[in-house]
Design a protein around this motif. Structure first.
Motif, PDB file in Angstrom:
ATOM      1  N   GLN A 140      24.877 -41.396 -19.042  1.00  0.00           N
ATOM      2  CA  GLN A 140      23.969 -40.288 -19.332  1.00  0.00           C
ATOM      3  C   GLN A 140      24.650 -38.945 -19.120  1.00  0.00           C
ATOM      4  O   GLN A 140      24.306 -37.968 -19.780  1.00  0.00           O
ATOM      5  CB  GLN A 140      22.725 -40.390 -18.453  1.00  0.00           C
ATOM      6  CG  GLN A 140      21.883 -41.619 -18.744  1.00  0.00           C
ATOM      7  CD  GLN A 140      20.652 -41.686 -17.877  1.00  0.00           C
ATOM      8  OE1 GLN A 140      20.709 -41.543 -16.649  1.00  0.00           O
ATOM      9  NE2 GLN A 140      19.503 -41.889 -18.501  1.00  0.00           N
ATOM     10  N   ASP A 172      19.235 -41.484 -27.070  1.00  0.00           N
ATOM     11  CA  ASP A 172      18.255 -42.360 -26.440  1.00  0.00           C
ATOM     12  C   ASP A 172      16.949 -41.637 -26.143  1.00  0.00           C
ATOM     13  O   ASP A 172      15.877 -42.248 -26.173  1.00  0.00           O
ATOM     14  CB  ASP A 172      18.830 -42.961 -25.157  1.00  0.00           C
ATOM     15  CG  ASP A 172      19.934 -43.972 -25.431  1.00  0.00           C
ATOM     16  OD1 ASP A 172      19.995 -44.482 -26.565  1.00  0.00           O
ATOM     17  OD2 ASP A 172      20.729 -44.257 -24.522  1.00  0.00           O
ATOM     18  N   GLN A 173      17.011 -40.332 -25.852  1.00  0.00           N
ATOM     19  CA  GLN A 173      15.802 -39.567 -25.585  1.00  0.00           C
ATOM     20  C   GLN A 173      15.238 -38.904 -26.840  1.00  0.00           C
ATOM     21  O   GLN A 173      14.245 -38.186 -26.765  1.00  0.00           O
ATOM     22  CB  GLN A 173      16.076 -38.504 -24.519  1.00  0.00           C
ATOM     23  CG  GLN A 173      16.390 -39.091 -23.147  1.00  0.00           C
ATOM     24  CD  GLN A 173      16.482 -38.027 -22.073  1.00  0.00           C
ATOM     25  OE1 GLN A 173      16.464 -36.831 -22.338  1.00  0.00           O
ATOM     26  NE2 GLN A 173      16.576 -38.459 -20.827  1.00  0.00           N
ATOM     27  N   GLU A 712      16.016 -45.280 -16.066  1.00  0.00           N
ATOM     28  CA  GLU A 712      16.092 -46.254 -17.150  1.00  0.00           C
ATOM     29  C   GLU A 712      16.292 -47.633 -16.537  1.00  0.00           C
ATOM     30  O   GLU A 712      17.088 -47.791 -15.603  1.00  0.00           O
ATOM     31  CB  GLU A 712      17.263 -45.952 -18.089  1.00  0.00           C
ATOM     32  CG  GLU A 712      17.086 -44.702 -18.914  1.00  0.00           C
ATOM     33  CD  GLU A 712      18.116 -44.613 -20.018  1.00  0.00           C
ATOM     34  OE1 GLU A 712      17.911 -43.812 -20.939  1.00  0.00           O
ATOM     35  OE2 GLU A 712      19.122 -45.371 -19.971  1.00  0.00           O
ATOM     36  N   VAL A 722      15.130 -51.697 -23.006  1.00  0.00           N
ATOM     37  CA  VAL A 722      15.238 -50.730 -21.912  1.00  0.00           C
ATOM     38  C   VAL A 722      13.930 -49.938 -21.832  1.00  0.00           C
ATOM     39  O   VAL A 722      13.429 -49.453 -22.850  1.00  0.00           O
ATOM     40  CB  VAL A 722      16.411 -49.751 -22.141  1.00  0.00           C
ATOM     41  CG1 VAL A 722      16.523 -48.766 -20.980  1.00  0.00           C
ATOM     42  CG2 VAL A 722      17.716 -50.507 -22.336  1.00  0.00           C
ATOM     43  N   THR A 724      12.054 -46.576 -20.041  1.00  0.00           N
ATOM     44  CA  THR A 724      12.465 -45.289 -19.485  1.00  0.00           C
ATOM     45  C   THR A 724      11.258 -44.517 -18.967  1.00  0.00           C
ATOM     46  O   THR A 724      10.118 -44.720 -19.430  1.00  0.00           O
ATOM     47  CB  THR A 724      13.189 -44.430 -20.537  1.00  0.00           C
ATOM     48  OG1 THR A 724      12.260 -44.033 -21.548  1.00  0.00           O
ATOM     49  CG2 THR A 724      14.328 -45.200 -21.175  1.00  0.00           C
ATOM     50  N   ARG A 767      13.517 -46.904 -31.039  1.00  0.00           N
ATOM     51  CA  ARG A 767      13.181 -46.059 -29.893  1.00  0.00           C
ATOM     52  C   ARG A 767      11.754 -45.556 -30.023  1.00  0.00           C
ATOM     53  O   ARG A 767      11.290 -45.234 -31.124  1.00  0.00           O
ATOM     54  CB  ARG A 767      14.142 -44.869 -29.793  1.00  0.00           C
ATOM     55  CG  ARG A 767      15.609 -45.251 -29.620  1.00  0.00           C
ATOM     56  CD  ARG A 767      16.482 -44.008 -29.508  1.00  0.00           C
ATOM     57  NE  ARG A 767      17.883 -44.345 -29.281  1.00  0.00           N
ATOM     58  CZ  ARG A 767      18.795 -44.470 -30.234  1.00  0.00           C
ATOM     59  NH1 ARG A 767      18.424 -44.282 -31.506  1.00  0.00           N
ATOM     60  NH2 ARG A 767      20.041 -44.768 -29.948  1.00  0.00           N
ATOM     61  N   ARG A 769       8.937 -42.902 -27.639  1.00  0.00           N
ATOM     62  CA  ARG A 769       8.838 -42.015 -26.492  1.00  0.00           C
ATOM     63  C   ARG A 769       7.483 -41.303 -26.519  1.00  0.00           C
ATOM     64  O   ARG A 769       6.990 -40.930 -27.591  1.00  0.00           O
ATOM     65  CB  ARG A 769       9.972 -40.990 -26.517  1.00  0.00           C
ATOM     66  CG  ARG A 769      10.012 -40.074 -25.314  1.00  0.00           C
ATOM     67  CD  ARG A 769      11.234 -39.157 -25.378  1.00  0.00           C
ATOM     68  NE  ARG A 769      11.301 -38.302 -24.210  1.00  0.00           N
ATOM     69  CZ  ARG A 769      11.877 -38.643 -23.060  1.00  0.00           C
ATOM     70  NH1 ARG A 769      12.443 -39.825 -22.962  1.00  0.00           N
ATOM     71  NH2 ARG A 769      11.893 -37.818 -22.045  1.00  0.00           N
TER      72      ARG A 769
END
Length: 807
Positions: A140, A172-173, A712, A722, A724, A767, A769
Motif C-alpha cells: 500500500q 484497489d480503492q 485489508e 479481500v 476492506t 471491486r 466500495r
C-alpha cells in the motif's frame, strides 16, 4: 548495471509465457526446514512469502507475465521445496545457478535460457538509476520516496517523515483523484479552494493548494483544480516545512507539508488493462492502461493512459465529466536515463454543490444527498502539460540531472456560494470568473558521494527556476443577493453579473506574474559506519511577484525578496529496526494575494500581494521498521503568518503556531492482514494578532485530533477475496477567530471488497466500495484559504463498483 527489484503485477497472463522466457527469480536457497501454512493465493504473493520466511530476496526481470493462483502450501519444507510445490503444474521450473541461487524458467525441458542483457529495465518515474523505491509489506505504501533535491531516500535514512502511496492502493480503492488517496493519511484532511472547486489539502493544519502540488519534483505543471488518479504511479506526502528541499511553492502554501506526484512508466512485463465501472447516481467510467517495452534489452518504454468519467454523482443533480489522456516515455541506457510525459485533462462540473459561509451561527448539516447549487452554475477546466527529465552518470559516484516542463491551463466558473445563518437561511449572489495560466519551470543539479577518512558524504548542488503568467477577470451580481434555504433549496432565475466587475471575461488582462529562482547545496555526512547521518544545507531563494489591475492592466504591486533557508537534520540508527531523528528547517513563502471579495463584501485592495514570509519548524521523532510492519512517531512545532480583511483591506493579521504529535502505522500486521493509518493531535493557536484580540485562541479550521484506521483482510479459504474497511475521525473545528462558532466532530466509515479470478483465461479484478456507509450528514472541513471559514458538506453514501481485465 545492478539488477533492480520490481514487483510482478497480478494482471498479466500465464498463457503469454513462451518457452525460453525468463522469470528470473534469483533466490538464495536455505537448507533449513520451515513450517508453512499458506492458503491458496496469487503465485507472486506466495513466492514472496516463502522468500520472506527464508530471509531471501526475490528479483523479477523483464518479460514476465504471471497471474496464476498458487496451491495451498502446508507442511515443513526447505525454501527450494516450498518454491517447487508452488510451481507444480504451472509449466515453470527451478534451475540451479549455483548452490544458493536459482532462476524460475518457462518450459520443462530444452536449452538453458539466455542470460539477461547488460541493461535490466525497472520502471523509474523520475529517471533515476535506482528506480522507484520498492513497496513495503502489504504494497500500500513504499519503502521510501523523493525527499526534494536529496533524491529518493529510504524511510529510515531521512530526518523527516513522509509516506508514498502506491498505484496498487489507488487501484484497489478505486481512487478518482489525489484527494481520495491522501484521505488515507492521518496528517492530511481535504478541503476546498476559496470561491472555487479546487482540491485543497491541509497537512499538519496548514494548507497545500493544488497549485503547489509537484509533478515529478516540479511545481505548477499539473491541472490546477483537480488531478485524476489515472495519471499517477505514486502519491508522496511529505510532512513539514520544505522550502530547502523543494524550493518555494509558487502558490504561497506548503508550510505544513508537500505532495509530489509521480507519473506512470512502462513496466517490465507487457500491460494491457481495461477498467469499467459505475458510481451511485449514474456516474460511469472507463479507463485504458497500456504499457510496452522495446529494444533488445527493453530499454525503451511507452505507457499510455486514457479515461472518461461522465454522469450524475451521488449528489442530486450534480453532473461531472472528465476526460484525461497521458503518454509516458522513457529510455534507460548504461550510463543515462531519459523520461518524458505529455498529459491533457478536461474536467467539467454542472450544478456543483457550493461551499457555505456561516453568518452568525453554524447551520445544521443538510442531507448529504441534497444539492443547494443553482442549476446555472458550473466549473470548467482544461489543462495540457509536458515534462522532460534526464540523468547522466559522470562517474561511478556522480550523477547530473536536468528537468523541465510547461503547462497551459484555462478555467471558467459561474458560481453562487451562499452565506447562511444558524437556521440555514441563505443569501447568495452570482460570481463569474475566468483564469488562464502559462507556466514554465526547470531544475538542474549534480549529486555524488565521497569519503573523507571515516566520514562518508552524499553531496548535492541544485538550481531551479519557475515562471507563471496568469490572466484573470471576474464579475458579480448585486451583493444584496437572493434568498434561499440549505434545507429546502429553490431554483432562481440567473441574475445579471454586472454589479461589480474586474476586467473582461472574454479577454482578461494579465493580473499576476511570479518568478521564483534558487540555488541549493547540501551534504549528508555519515558517521560510525552510517549509524549517524547528519544533513546540512542551505537554499538561496528569490521570490519575485507582480500583480496588475484587473481593468487597466497597470501594475498594482511588486516585490523581489531574497533569503537563505537553512536545514539541519540528524538520524541516529539506534538499532537495525529503529531510527531516531530531529530536524530544523525553514520555509520562505510567497505572500497571500487579496481576493476580490471576503465575507460577502468587496476587498478594497483586491489583487494586492503581501510580502513573503519565513516560517520555522523544529521536529523530533522515532521511526520503526519491523520488516512487515512500520511506522513513526513525531513531535513538531511550526509557525506561519496569516492574513485578514479589516475594514475592507486585506493585510497581515498575526501568526498561527501549530504544535503536534503525529503517529503513522503501515504494513502487514499478520499474514493476510494489512494496516494503514495513524493519528495526528494538533494544538493550533493564534499569536501576535492585531491588538492581541484573539491571542491564544485556536486557529480556524484546525481540529484537535485526526484519526485514520484502514485494514485489508484476505479471507481464509477463499483465494483472491479481500475485505476492506476504513474509519476516519476528525474532531471539532472553530469557524471564527474568536472561537465562538464551532463545527461538530465527525466520523466516517468506508467498506469494500475485491476479488481476483480468471475468466476465459484472462485475469479479472472485481471491486466494490461504499464510502460513508452510515450516510452521515456532516461538515467535512472549515476554510482552507488562510483565515477563511467557509464550510464544505461531506459526500453522501457513495457506492462504487468496477471491473478490471488484463489481456
Amino acid at each position: 548495471m545492478p539488477r533492480l527489484q520490481a514487483r510482478a503485477a497480478f494482471g498479466a497472463r500465464l498463457s503469454a509465457l513462451a518457452a525460453g522466457v525468463l522469470f528470473a527469480c534469483a533466490v538464495h536457497a536455505q537448507s533449513a526446514t520451515m513450517r508453512f501454512d499458506q492458503p491458496a493465493e496469487p503465485l507472486e504473493r506466495a513466492v514472496n512469502e516463502v522468500a520472506r520466511r527464508a530471509g531471501i530476496q526475490v528479483f523479477f526481470a523483464s518479460g514476465v507475465t504471471e497471474s496464476r493462483i498458487a496451491p495451498a502450501l502446508q507442511g515443513e519444507f526447505t525454501a527450494r521445496e516450498a518454491l517447487e510445490r508452488l510451481l507444480a503444474g504451472s509449466g515453470l521450473r527451478l534451475r540451479a545457478q549455483d548452490e544458493r541461487t536459482y532462476t524460475i524458467e518457462a518450459g520443462a525441458t530444452g536449452e538453458v535460457p539466455a542470460r539477461l542483457g547488460a541493461v535490466v529495465v525497472s520502471a523509474s518515474a523520475d529517471a533515476s538509476a535506482g528506480g522507484l523505491p520498492p513497496a513495503y509489506a502489504g504494497h500500500q505504501v513504499a519503502r521510501g520516496g523523493r525527499v526534494g533535491i536529496l533524491g529518493n531516500q529510504d524511510i529510515m535514512d531521512t530526518p523527516f517523515t513522509s509516506t508514498a502511496y502506491t498505484a496498487e492502493l489507488m487501484q484497489d480503492q478505486q481512487a478518482r483523484s489525489v484527494s481520495d488517496v491522501v484521505q488515507n493519511d492521518p496528517s492530511v484532511r481535504v478541503a476546498r479552494g476559496f470561491g472555487n472547486f479546487q482540491e485543497l489539502y491541509v497537512i499538519r493544519g496548514f494548507p497545500v493548494f493544488s497549485d503547489d502540488v509537484a509533478y515529478n519534483g516540479l511545481y505548477g505543471l499539473l491541472p490546477r483544480q483537480y488531478v485524476a488518479a489515472e495519471f499517477l504511479e505514486r502519491v508522496e506526502v511529505f510532512r513539514g516545512a520544505n522550502t530547502f528541499l523543494n524550493g518555494a511553492a509558487p502558490g504561497g502554501s506548503g508550510v505544513g507539508g508537500a505532495i509530489n506526484l509521480l507519473p506512470k512508466r512502462a513496466p517490465n512485463e507487457a500491460l494491457t488493462r481495461l477498467t469499467i465501472g459505475a458510481e451511485h447516481g449514474g456516474h460511469a467510467h472507463v479507463a485504458a492502461d497500456l504499457g510496452r517495452r522495446f529494444g533488445t534489452d527493453g530499454q525503451f518504454g511507452v505507457r499510455v493512459n486514457a479515461a472518461r468519467r461522465d454522469g450524475e454523482t451521488a449528489v442530486d443533480d450534480e453532473k461531472r465529466r472528465l476526460d484525461m489522456f497521458a503518454v509516458g516515455l522513457d529510455q534507460r541506457g548504461e550510463h543515462f536515463r531519459l523520461s518524458a510525459d505529455v498529459g491533457y485533462q478536461d474536467h467539467d462540473i454542472d450544478a456543483p454543490r457550493p461551499s457555505v459561509t456561516p453568518r452568525g451561527g453554524i447551520p445544521d448539516a443538510p442531507d448529504a444527498n441534497d444539492n443547494f447549487a443553482q442549476p446555472w452554475t458550473f466549473s470548467r477546466e482544461r489543462q495540457a502539460f509536458g515534462t522532460f527529465r534526464g540523468e547522466l552518470d559522470l562517474g561511478e559516484t556522480t550523477t547530473a540531472w536536468l528537468a523541465a516542463g510547461v503547462r497551459e491551463g484555462a478555467e471558467k466558473n459561474r458560481l453562487a456560494n451562499p452565506r447562511s445563518d444558524a437556521a440555514g437561511v441563505t443569501s447568495s449572489y452570482r460570481f463569474d470568473n475566468v483564469r488562464d495560466e502559462d507556466v514554465a519551470t526547470g531544475e538542474a543539479g549534480i549529486r555524488g558521494a565521497l569519503q573523507t577518512g571515516a566520514v562518508s558524504h552524499q553531496w548535492v548542488v541544485s538550481a531551479s527556476a519557475f515562471r507563471l503568467k496568469a490572466r484573470n477577470a471576474y464579475a458579480f451580481s448585486s451583493f444584496a443577493g437572493f434568498a434561499g434555504n440549505l434545507h429546502d433549496p429553490v431554483d432562481v432565475a440567473m441574475p445579471a453579473a454586472d454589479f461589480f466587475t474586474g476586467g473582461s471575461l472574454d479577454s482578461p488582462h494579465v493580473t499576476e506574474r511570479t518568478r521564483n529562482s534558487s540555488v541549493a547545496v547540501a551534504d549528508t555526512l555519515g558517521f560510525a559506519d552510517e549509524r549517524v547521518l547528519l544533513t546540512l544545507g542551505v537554499r538561496n531563494q528569490t521570490i519575485e511577484a507582480r500583480t496588475y489591475d484587473y481593468n487597466t492592466g497597470a501594475r498594482a504591486s511588486a516585490y523581489r525578496e531574497r533569503a537563505n533557508t537553512p536545514i539541519a537534520g540528524v538520524v541516529f540508527k539506534a538499532s537495525p529496526r529503529t531510527s531516531l531523528y530531529a530536524n530544523y528547517i525553514e520555509a520562505l513563502v510567497k505572500g497571500d494575494v487579496a481576493p476580490a471579495t471576503f465575507g460577502g463584501q468587496p476587498v478594497l485592495n483586491a489583487g494586492a500581494a503581501l510580502d513573503p514570509y519565513v516560517s520555522k519548524q523544529t521536529e523530533v521523532g522515532v521511526k520503526y521498521d519491523g520488516g512487515h510492519i512500520g511506522g513513526s512517531l513525531s513531535l513538531f512545532t511550526t509557525r506561519r503568518p496569516f492574513s485578514v480583511v479589516d475594514n475592507g483591506v486585506f493585510g497581515d493579521g498575526g501568526q498561527q503556531r501549530n504544535r503536534g504529535l503525529e503517529l503513522t502505522v503501515f504494513g502487514e500486521a499478520a499474514r493476510g492482514l494489512r494496516l494503514l493509518g495513524g493519528a495526528t493531535f494538533l494544538d493550533a493557536r493564534q499569536t501576535d494578532t492585531q491588538g492581541g484580540a484573539t491571542d491564544g485562541k485556536r486557529a480556524i479550521g484546525v481540529p484537535r485530533a485526526q484519526l485514520n484506521v484502514g485494514a485489508e483482510w484476505d479471507v481464509p479459504g477463499m483465494p483472491g477475496l479481500v475485505l476492506t474497511g476504513r474509519a476516519v475521525h476528525t474532531s471539532s473545528q472553530y469557524a471564527n477567530a474568536a472561537n465562538t462558532l464551532e463545527v461538530p466532530s465527525w466520523t466516517r466509515l468506508d467498506v469494500g471488497a475485491r476479488y481476483i479470478t480468471e475468466v476465459g483465461g484472462e485475469v479479472v479484478t472485481l471491486r466494490a466500495r461504499i464510502d460513508n456507509l452510515a450516510d452521515r450528514d456532516y461538515w467535512a472541513s472549515v476554510g482552507g484559504y488562510p483565515n477563511a471559514n467557509y464550510l464544505v458538506l461531506g459526500a453522501p453514501r457513495t457506492v462504487t463498483i468496477s471491473a478490471s481485465i488484463d489481456f
